[in-house]
Design an enzyme around this catalytic site. Structure first.
Site, PDB file in Angstrom:
ATOM      1  N   ASP A  45       0.845  -1.194   0.000  1.00 56.78           N
ATOM      2  CA  ASP A  45       0.000   0.000   0.000  1.00 56.78           C
ATOM      3  C   ASP A  45       0.875   1.237   0.000  1.00 56.78           C
ATOM      4  OD1 ASP A  45      -2.624   1.527   0.670  1.00 56.78           O
ATOM      5  OD2 ASP A  45      -1.234   2.153   2.245  1.00 56.78           O
ATOM      6  N   TYR A  50       2.926  10.054  -0.801  1.00 55.53           N
ATOM      7  CA  TYR A  50       4.048   9.535  -0.013  1.00 55.53           C
ATOM      8  C   TYR A  50       5.391   9.800  -0.680  1.00 55.53           C
ATOM      9  CZ  TYR A  50       0.514   6.689   2.471  1.00 55.53           C
ATOM     10  OH  TYR A  50      -0.570   6.241   3.176  1.00 55.53           O
ATOM     11  N   LYS A  75      -3.015   5.711  -3.915  1.00 55.25           N
ATOM     12  CA  LYS A  75      -4.043   6.713  -3.630  1.00 55.25           C
ATOM     13  C   LYS A  75      -3.789   7.985  -4.448  1.00 55.25           C
ATOM     14  CE  LYS A  75      -3.646   5.088   1.147  1.00 55.25           C
ATOM     15  NZ  LYS A  75      -2.297   4.488   0.958  1.00 55.25           N
ATOM     16  N   HIS A 108      -7.528   9.632  -1.499  1.00 56.24           N
ATOM     17  CA  HIS A 108      -6.799   9.690  -0.239  1.00 56.24           C
ATOM     18  C   HIS A 108      -7.564  10.420   0.865  1.00 56.24           C
ATOM     19  CE1 HIS A 108      -2.363   9.553   1.238  1.00 56.24           C
ATOM     20  NE2 HIS A 108      -3.185   9.419   2.248  1.00 56.24           N
TER      21      HIS A 108
END
Length: 293
Positions: A45, A50, A75, A108
């Protein structure tokens, strides 16, 4: 290992335990992903926000596994909401990951301050699903009122809602809504790591109830928490960069919590959120450009 497999509402199968890479530095991500896959994980994930999707892809390729063996979830960030922007967000993520198809693509945050953009973004996910570019779609951090509104204004029921969920914050009302619509509850911070760094006065790892249950089974509090998620039918995304801890978090399929032990963990709920309030996520304070692939 059928216990580690959850069937989503569209028939796609998802490994219940996945490796999370939130706040994992890019330079550590590739090794963490490769280690996880070597240890038996088959679900990774990540997220555009990120900043490590490229390294996740590198780790998957380093593992030597066929693409079909690894469930990849990522996401779309709020800066890429809107129909065309979200389609492009998919292309950026897929390009960085080095794949043509994603197994699960989710929004997200709900971006309640511009919910029109959220709806457009979700409709783009629906189109990607129809086109076969993603195998399942979902959301993250959608609270009951917002999730209900999404369901009323779109066609495809989300397969997943990924939310903060650990023994100290269980969101039981939201979980009940998920059950009503056959939406999988997926836990971020599933072992309460956020309780260690969010400045609260309770850390799940130090909880005497979890320590006591773990001692009965020869397991750590983290393993007890992950077992609790599995037995209650949730997906969990623990994160670590340490191979020993990554292995520990996956070694949860050889014991069973009793009904009384499950109830004892359920009773730890404080209903106190450690992460940000979803409504606080706006373009003004959290908007950021997601780089091209």
């Amino acid at each position: 290992m059928t216990e580690n497999i959850i069937t989503l509402n569209n028939g796609v199968q998802l490994p219940a335990i996945g490796l999370g890479v939130f706040q994992t530095p890019p330079e550590e991500t590739t090794t963490a992903v490769a280690d996880a896959l070597d240890l038996g994980y088959r679900h990774i994930d990540t997220a555009a926000a990120y900043g490590n999707e490229r390294e996740v892809g590198d780790g998957i390729r380093r593992s030597g596994l066929d693409r079909a063996e690894v469930f990849i979830e990522t996401k779309i960030w709020i800066s890429d909401y809107g129909y065309d922007a979200t389609l492009h967000g998919f292309a950026k993520s897929a390009g960085k990951l080095g794949v043509d198809q994603l197994d699960l693509l989710i929004l997200h945050q709900p971006l309640t301050s511009r919910f029109d953009l959220t709806i457009e973004a979700y409709r783009a996910l629906e189109q990607l699903l129809a086109d076969g570019k993603v195998r399942a779609i979902g959301v993250s951090n959608f609270m009951p009122e917002v999730l209900t509104r999404l369901l009323a204004e779109t066609t495809v029921v989300p397969a997943v809602n990924q939310i903060e969920l650990h023994p100290y914050f269980q969101q039981k009302q939201l979980q009940a809504l998920h059950d009503e619509h056959n939406i999988l509850t997926q836990a971020w911070s599933p072992i309460g790591g956020i309780t260690s760094y969010a400045g609260g006065d309770k850390r799940s790892f130090d909880d005497p109830t979890l320590i006591d249950i773990g001692a009965r089974h020869g397991k750590t509090p983290a393993q007890v928490m992950l077992r609790w998620h599995i037995q209650e039918g949730r997906s969990a995304i623990p994160k670590s960069t340490k191979r020993t801890r990554i292995a520990e978090n996956f070694n949860v399929f050889d014991f069973q919590l009793s009904p009384d032990e499950l109830a004892a963990v359920d009773a730890l709920d404080t209903d106190v959120r450690s992460g940000p309030e979803p409504d606080s996520i706006t373009l003004d304070n959290y908007g950021m450009a997601i780089p091209e692939a």
